[in-house]
Design an enzyme around this catalytic site. Structure first.
Site, PDB file in Angstrom:
ATOM      1  N   HIS A  50      37.939  23.830 -18.742  1.00 44.29           N
ATOM      2  CA  HIS A  50      38.803  24.639 -17.875  1.00 44.29           C
ATOM      3  C   HIS A  50      39.997  25.177 -18.659  1.00 44.29           C
ATOM      4  O   HIS A  50      40.379  26.350 -18.516  1.00 44.29           O
ATOM      5  CB  HIS A  50      39.314  23.801 -16.699  1.00 44.29           C
ATOM      6  N   SER A  80      33.226  18.707 -14.740  1.00 41.97           N
ATOM      7  CA  SER A  80      33.999  17.689 -14.036  1.00 41.97           C
ATOM      8  C   SER A  80      33.099  16.556 -13.552  1.00 41.97           C
ATOM      9  O   SER A  80      33.508  15.392 -13.532  1.00 41.97           O
ATOM     10  CB  SER A  80      34.740  18.308 -12.847  1.00 41.97           C
TER      11      SER A  80
END
Length: 210
Positions: A33, A147
């Site tokens: 990210h 994630s």
């Protein structure tokens, strides 16, 4: 991530700043990210990171306000002046227009995300025809980092893979899953999905959340 100073596009031409919105769940934020944010700052003057308040994901590891704080804490010093992090629970495309954004930014993993991300971009374009979606691919170091992988390695084995998250996120994971739980295999009764990709869900129109 590179030490090259981030370009300030608005300093070189006389025009309003180019603003992008990068939406996602970020549960938790990963170094993939952060790389997408860094790449976006090479294309845009400011990036608004929009953390999903997503009631359809009831089993979130961190609450939305925690994810906002973790993302803010993970930003590098040179990113911080040009990145805003907020939580939002509604449709992303209309919200991005209200923020003055000229584009949405999404990260895409080759072979895994294209169909979902392209469908989502079309849906967002229906909501806001003047708002394109820019799909960015992370480098080889992070391109398949997710994630889900970070959560499950921490939850099931008490492990944090080096280079997967920022020190702030690593510390939060250690607090959430203390070392004594690692010897018991993490959360009792869970079966690891690490190494297996869950089916891509049907995208929610305009949500823009991963």
């Amino acid at each position: 991530m590179s030490d090259t100073p981030l370009p300030l596009l608005a300093d070189h031409v006389h025009r309003p700043p180019r603003v992008a919105v990068y939406p996602g769940v970020f549960d938790p934020p990963t170094n993939a990210h952060l790389e997408i944010i860094e790449t976006a700052l090479g294309l845009f003057d400011r990036v608004h990171v929009v953390v999903a308040v997503n009631t359809s994901k009831a089993n979130a590891l961190f609450a939305a306000d925690e994810r906002v704080q973790l993302m803010r804490a993970s930003l590098t010093d040179r990113m911080r002046p040009y990145v805003d992090v907020v939580a939002h629970g509604g449709l992303v495309a209309p919200y991005a227009k209200r923020l003055g954004a000229c584009a949405l930014v999404r990260g895409m993993r080759p072979g895994i995300d294209p169909d979902h991300e392209i469908a989502l971009s079309f849906m967002n374009q229906k909501l806001e025809p003047s708002l394109p979606t820019v799909l960015l691919v992370a480098s080889a170091n992070h391109v398949y980092l997710s994630s889900t992988f970070v959560r499950e390695t921490a939850q099931l084995e008490g492990r944090i893979v080096p280079g997967s998250v920022s020190p702030a996120v690593a510390q939060a994971l250690r607090r959430r899953f203390p070392a004594h739980a690692a010897g018991n295999g993490g959360v009792k009764g869970r079966t690891s999905a690490v190494g297996a990709r869950t089916p891509t869900p049907t995208p929610t129109p305009g949500a823009g959340y991963a």
